[in-house]
Write a protein that holds these residues in place. Structure first.
Motif, PDB file in Angstrom:
ATOM      1  N   VAL A 106       0.865  -1.175   0.000  1.00 58.92           N
ATOM      2  CA  VAL A 106       0.000   0.000   0.000  1.00 58.92           C
ATOM      3  C   VAL A 106       0.905   1.229   0.000  1.00 58.92           C
ATOM      4  N   VAL A 107       0.557   2.205  -0.839  1.00 59.76           N
ATOM      5  CA  VAL A 107       1.306   3.460  -0.927  1.00 59.76           C
ATOM      6  C   VAL A 107       0.427   4.566  -0.356  1.00 59.76           C
ATOM      7  N   THR A 108       0.947   5.289   0.642  1.00 54.60           N
ATOM      8  CA  THR A 108       0.257   6.451   1.205  1.00 54.60           C
ATOM      9  C   THR A 108       1.214   7.637   1.129  1.00 54.60           C
ATOM     10  N   PRO A 109       0.738   8.853   1.406  1.00 53.64           N
ATOM     11  CA  PRO A 109       1.648  10.002   1.395  1.00 53.64           C
ATOM     12  C   PRO A 109       2.840   9.828   2.341  1.00 53.64           C
ATOM     13  N   SER A 110       2.700   9.025   3.382  1.00 58.16           N
ATOM     14  CA  SER A 110       3.807   8.822   4.324  1.00 58.16           C
ATOM     15  C   SER A 110       4.844   7.821   3.836  1.00 58.16           C
ATOM     16  N   GLY A 111       4.465   6.987   2.890  1.00 56.82           N
ATOM     17  CA  GLY A 111       5.435   5.993   2.426  1.00 56.82           C
ATOM     18  C   GLY A 111       4.764   4.719   1.968  1.00 56.82           C
ATOM     19  N   VAL A 112       5.572   3.654   1.891  1.00 57.94           N
ATOM     20  CA  VAL A 112       5.126   2.360   1.370  1.00 57.94           C
ATOM     21  C   VAL A 112       5.116   1.346   2.500  1.00 57.94           C
ATOM     22  N   GLN A 113       4.048   0.568   2.577  1.00 53.83           N
ATOM     23  CA  GLN A 113       3.995  -0.539   3.531  1.00 53.83           C
ATOM     24  C   GLN A 113       3.801  -1.816   2.748  1.00 53.83           C
ATOM     25  N   ARG A 114       4.613  -2.833   3.056  1.00 51.52           N
ATOM     26  CA  ARG A 114       4.541  -4.105   2.328  1.00 51.52           C
ATOM     27  C   ARG A 114       3.925  -5.184   3.201  1.00 51.52           C
ATOM     28  N   PHE A 115       3.343  -6.182   2.530  1.00 52.60           N
ATOM     29  CA  PHE A 115       2.719  -7.294   3.228  1.00 52.60           C
ATOM     30  C   PHE A 115       3.322  -8.595   2.730  1.00 52.60           C
ATOM     31  N   GLY A 116       3.581  -9.495   3.642  1.00 49.59           N
ATOM     32  CA  GLY A 116       4.235 -10.759   3.278  1.00 49.59           C
ATOM     33  C   GLY A 116       3.300 -11.719   2.611  1.00 49.59           C
TER      34      GLY A 116
END
Length: 204
Positions: free
Chosen positions: A194-204
């Motif tokens: 997921v990409v948000t204005p704060s950065g990228v979060q990945r899911f395994g």
């Protein structure tokens, strides 16, 4: 089996209403700023750096803006595919050739959508994509996405699975839309990032 997901539906409807209400209060200036920031963040994704074909969508209303990203991808020589909504809620696809190639189409009972005005490439065109950008209202800590409820992208994900295609699945959201948990149904499939204005979060 088909009834397994039904108890979650009222929760999904409530959550969708709440998230849309927050989005609809965002000022225009915030929407423009978010679109520019999201493009920068998304372009840092290695999956997009290597992509030749990206299936995306044109944001409407208060959705996190995608046009800046679409133009940046096209400038890199990426083929960007955009959806065309069919009468049965399935999606056909067409190539993005810049803002002038978009037509505003009003589907019955829905807000107007911006769709590619050129040649239709067929529903299976999405199976060629290296990355699929999925619209959504929220993603939870497991990577499960809450969509708008139309079912179009459930069909896209099922089509990818049938074809043995494994593109990176990415959702663009506002920061507050990354939540602890969304209601889950048996067919739900986690996204990769997921990409948000704060950065990228990945899911395994």
């Amino acid at each position: 089996m088909s009834h397994a997901g039904r108890p979650a539906e009222p929760d999904k409807r409530t959550l969708r209403r709440e998230l849309l209400a927050v989005r609809n209060r965002l000022p225009d200036g915030d929407l423009r700023e978010t679109a520019a920031t999201l493009a920068v963040r998304a372009l840092e994704l290695p999956e997009l750096a290597d992509a030749r074909v990206v299936a995306a969508y044109v944001s409407v209303g208060s959705e996190p803006g995608t046009l800046a990203l679409l133009d940046a991808l096209r400038a890199r020589g990426v083929q960007v595919l955009l959806p065309v909504l069919l009468p049965d809620n399935d999606l056909d696809w067409g190539a993005y050739a810049g803002p002038d190639s978009l037509a505003e189409i009003r589907h019955s009972g829905r807000m107007a959508l911006f769709e590619p005005s050129g040649e239709r490439l067929g529903p299976d065109a999405v199976t060629r994509a290296d990355v699929v950008l999925l619209p959504g209202l929220a993603v939870d800590a497991r990577g499960l996405r809450l969509g708008r409820g139309g079912g179009s992208y459930d069909r896209v994900l099922a089509r990818l699975e049938r074809a043995g295609a494994h593109p990176a699945l990415v959702v663009l959201l506002y920061d507050a839309e990354v939540v602890e948990r969304v209601p889950e149904e048996p067919h739900d499939r986690p996204v990769h990032a997921v990409v948000t204005p704060s950065g990228v979060q990945r899911f395994g």
